[in-house]
Enzyme design. Structure first.
Site, PDB file in Angstrom:
ATOM      1  N   TYR A 219     -23.555  54.523  36.008  1.00  0.00           N
ATOM      2  CA  TYR A 219     -22.302  54.822  35.320  1.00  0.00           C
ATOM      3  C   TYR A 219     -21.180  54.893  36.352  1.00  0.00           C
ATOM      4  O   TYR A 219     -21.290  55.601  37.356  1.00  0.00           O
ATOM      5  CB  TYR A 219     -22.391  56.163  34.576  1.00  0.00           C
ATOM      6  CG  TYR A 219     -23.365  56.154  33.426  1.00  0.00           C
ATOM      7  CD1 TYR A 219     -22.963  55.760  32.152  1.00  0.00           C
ATOM      8  CD2 TYR A 219     -24.688  56.538  33.612  1.00  0.00           C
ATOM      9  CE1 TYR A 219     -23.862  55.757  31.089  1.00  0.00           C
ATOM     10  CE2 TYR A 219     -25.595  56.529  32.558  1.00  0.00           C
ATOM     11  CZ  TYR A 219     -25.172  56.139  31.301  1.00  0.00           C
ATOM     12  OH  TYR A 219     -26.065  56.129  30.253  1.00  0.00           O
ATOM     13  N   SER A 220     -20.104  54.178  36.082  1.00  0.00           N
ATOM     14  CA  SER A 220     -18.938  54.260  36.964  1.00  0.00           C
ATOM     15  C   SER A 220     -18.371  55.679  36.915  1.00  0.00           C
ATOM     16  O   SER A 220     -18.255  56.273  35.839  1.00  0.00           O
ATOM     17  CB  SER A 220     -17.862  53.271  36.522  1.00  0.00           C
ATOM     18  OG  SER A 220     -18.327  51.940  36.633  1.00  0.00           O
ATOM     19  N   CYS A 401     -13.843  45.767  34.532  1.00  0.00           N
ATOM     20  CA  CYS A 401     -14.951  46.683  34.301  1.00  0.00           C
ATOM     21  C   CYS A 401     -15.123  46.877  32.797  1.00  0.00           C
ATOM     22  O   CYS A 401     -14.151  47.129  32.079  1.00  0.00           O
ATOM     23  CB  CYS A 401     -14.702  48.032  34.972  1.00  0.00           C
ATOM     24  SG  CYS A 401     -16.150  49.125  34.962  1.00  0.00           S
ATOM     25  N   GLU A 441     -17.210  44.245  37.743  1.00  0.00           N
ATOM     26  CA  GLU A 441     -18.345  45.102  37.452  1.00  0.00           C
ATOM     27  C   GLU A 441     -18.481  45.169  35.917  1.00  0.00           C
ATOM     28  O   GLU A 441     -17.883  46.027  35.275  1.00  0.00           O
ATOM     29  CB  GLU A 441     -18.152  46.494  38.045  1.00  0.00           C
ATOM     30  CG  GLU A 441     -19.397  47.359  37.983  1.00  0.00           C
ATOM     31  CD  GLU A 441     -19.225  48.650  38.777  1.00  0.00           C
ATOM     32  OE1 GLU A 441     -19.632  48.674  39.952  1.00  0.00           O
ATOM     33  OE2 GLU A 441     -18.639  49.611  38.239  1.00  0.00           O
ATOM     34  N   TYR A 443     -21.082  44.506  32.253  1.00  0.00           N
ATOM     35  CA  TYR A 443     -22.448  44.699  31.789  1.00  0.00           C
ATOM     36  C   TYR A 443     -22.607  44.113  30.387  1.00  0.00           C
ATOM     37  O   TYR A 443     -21.635  43.857  29.719  1.00  0.00           O
ATOM     38  CB  TYR A 443     -22.802  46.199  31.775  1.00  0.00           C
ATOM     39  CG  TYR A 443     -21.698  47.086  31.273  1.00  0.00           C
ATOM     40  CD1 TYR A 443     -21.527  47.329  29.902  1.00  0.00           C
ATOM     41  CD2 TYR A 443     -20.786  47.679  32.164  1.00  0.00           C
ATOM     42  CE1 TYR A 443     -20.508  48.133  29.431  1.00  0.00           C
ATOM     43  CE2 TYR A 443     -19.760  48.481  31.698  1.00  0.00           C
ATOM     44  CZ  TYR A 443     -19.636  48.713  30.329  1.00  0.00           C
ATOM     45  OH  TYR A 443     -18.608  49.515  29.880  1.00  0.00           O
TER      46      TYR A 443
END
Length: 443
Positions: A219-220, A401, A441, A443
């Site tokens: 987790y960022s 992100c 970044e 996902y």
């Protein structure tokens, strides 16, 4: 009348605060203004002159200001926030003795103390001023922009760190698509990180299929290195609860829910979290050149690292903030207004730093793109394609992100601009990556 002044830099919260006087203390907390003078000292005059000041100093300031004619003095002490105060994210508690006047300036975010009992005291000491500097500079590298010392993987799967939950709060409205929580974790200063890095979380229990421990989820980190309380001892995560709607059950299927996200969103203060990391250097801010422009593109909880960026540049009294002359441009894509994340913080940054911070939202269920379809993040970015391209040519850094589905649209947009300018797109992107201007970044 001149007085002693304890000043802090204008800081980062849109709320005003309420003030209530007690027999021996003034407690300041966020809310609407409500000044109730409950106490009048027998020999001193206590006045409250102004309010509506954004404040995000966390902790306790003890001001012992009991001057005498022989030895006028003021003692100021910064006390680290304790676990009780941590449950209130933004709280300033001032304990004082009523031998002075209090002024809170809406422009300076300052507290001025003036002695009223003896005019001779004030006149004879009106040139003496003390500044209380509550800076966020104690977790900086030397020089502050040197990333060679950034730590990665301090804690690993086999020897994780145990953090403790300070608070878990839902941060979206009732009409948001899903639940997103802001989780503050106490690491006691033993798990240092910087903006743009991630933490790994190991959910408790074992996998049903083989009985092995659950895998780490990354987790960022959604706070600056100083944490929401600015003590350097906490960090925050922004987590959306992952659920699966089963059309047959016409309800969420508990067997298919996200193990880690549901664990985090269900945590309570004091719960322990097994953590790894910090991970990654891809999303760090290059701070050596204070004129660097940052273009930040996020969907949903992908806002996490950019909240850390914005806090560091515009909310905290950091070396980076003090010299920053560039422009940070944030794009956030969510479904609707209720799903916006940290909007109050971003709006205040925009209000206080209009030349240095830009903000654009893509609300897919409330806005239309130029073709009449839903407004997704790539559509919003495309509206400024030429300007963004020019910034990249001039050295801007671009960050992405969130959901990887946004990337094709962004890439197509840049490719179209390249073609209109007679530039080879692949070579252009290759150049951005080589110069470290392209940060992804997803996902």
């Amino acid at each position: 009348m001149e007085g002693r002044e304890y000043c802090c830099r204008p800081v980062f919260r849109s709320s005003s605060f309420a003030v209530k006087w007690g027999p021996s203390a003034c407690c300041v907390a966020f809310g609407s203004i409500n000044v109730t003078p409950l106490h009048r000292c027998r020999h001193e005059r206590v006045c409250f002159h102004h309010a509506v000041v954004p404040i995000s100093i966390i902790g306790c300031i003890i001001i012992d200001h009991r001057p005498s004619l022989d030895s006028p003095s003021a003692h100021v002490e910064w006390i680290t926030i304790d676990s009780l105060l941590r449950n209130t994210l933004h709280c300033l508690k001032i304990v004082l003795f009523f031998t002075h006047q209090i002024n809170i300036s809406p422009h300076l975010s300052s507290i001025s103390l003036s002695h009223h009992n003896n005019p001779n005291y004030v006149n004879s000491h009106n040139n003496h001023r003390t500044s209380l500097n509550l800076k966020q500079d104690f977790l900086e590298y030397t020089p502050y922009h040197d990333h060679s010392q950034v730590k990665v993987n301090t804690y690993k799967n086999k020897a994780p760190f145990t953090g403790k939950v300070v608070s878990t709060k839902r941060i979206v409205g009732p009409q948001a698509t899903g639940e997103t929580c802001h989780i503050i974790i106490d690491h006691n200063g033993d798990f240092p990180y910087i903006e743009g890095q991630s933490w790994g979380v190991i959910p408790p229990g074992t996998r049903e299929k083989d009985g092995k421990p659950h895998a780490v989820r990354l987790y960022s980190i959604a706070s600056s290195r100083y944490g929401d309380d600015m003590t350097g001892k906490t960090g925050s995560l922004c987590v959306r609860r992952a659920t699966y709607w089963c059309p047959e059950l016409k309800a969420d299927d508990p067997a298919k829910k996200g193990i880690c996200s549901n664990f985090l969103c269900d945590t309570n203060p004091g719960d322990e979290i097994m953590m790894t990391g910090p991970a990654g250097k891809v999303m760090l801010m290059p701070e050596e050149d204070p004129t660097t422009d940052y273009i930040m593109v996020a969907t949903g909880t992908g806002i996490a690292p950019f909240r850390g960026f914005v806090r560091r540049l515009f909310a905290e009294d950091t070396p980076a903030a003090n010299v920053y002359k560039g422009q940070a441009w944030l794009f956030l894509g969510v479904a609707n207004s209720d799903a916006l994340l940290y909007d109050d913080e971003f709006q205040l940054a925009k209000e206080q730093f209009p030349e240095n911070f830009r903000l654009d939202y893509a609300l897919s269920r409330e806005q239309e793109n130029k073709n009449g379809g839903k407004m997704y993040i790539q559509d919003k970015v495309e509206e400024y394609a030429d300007e963004i391209f020019a910034k990249l040519e001039n050295g801007a850094h671009m960050y992405f992100c969130g959901l990887k589905g946004m990337m094709p649209g962004i890439q197509d947009m840049l490719k179209g601009v390249c073609e209109s300018k007679g530039i080879d797109y692949d070579e252009f992107i290759k150049g951005l990556k080589k110069s470290g201007q392209w940060h992804v970044e997803v996902y």
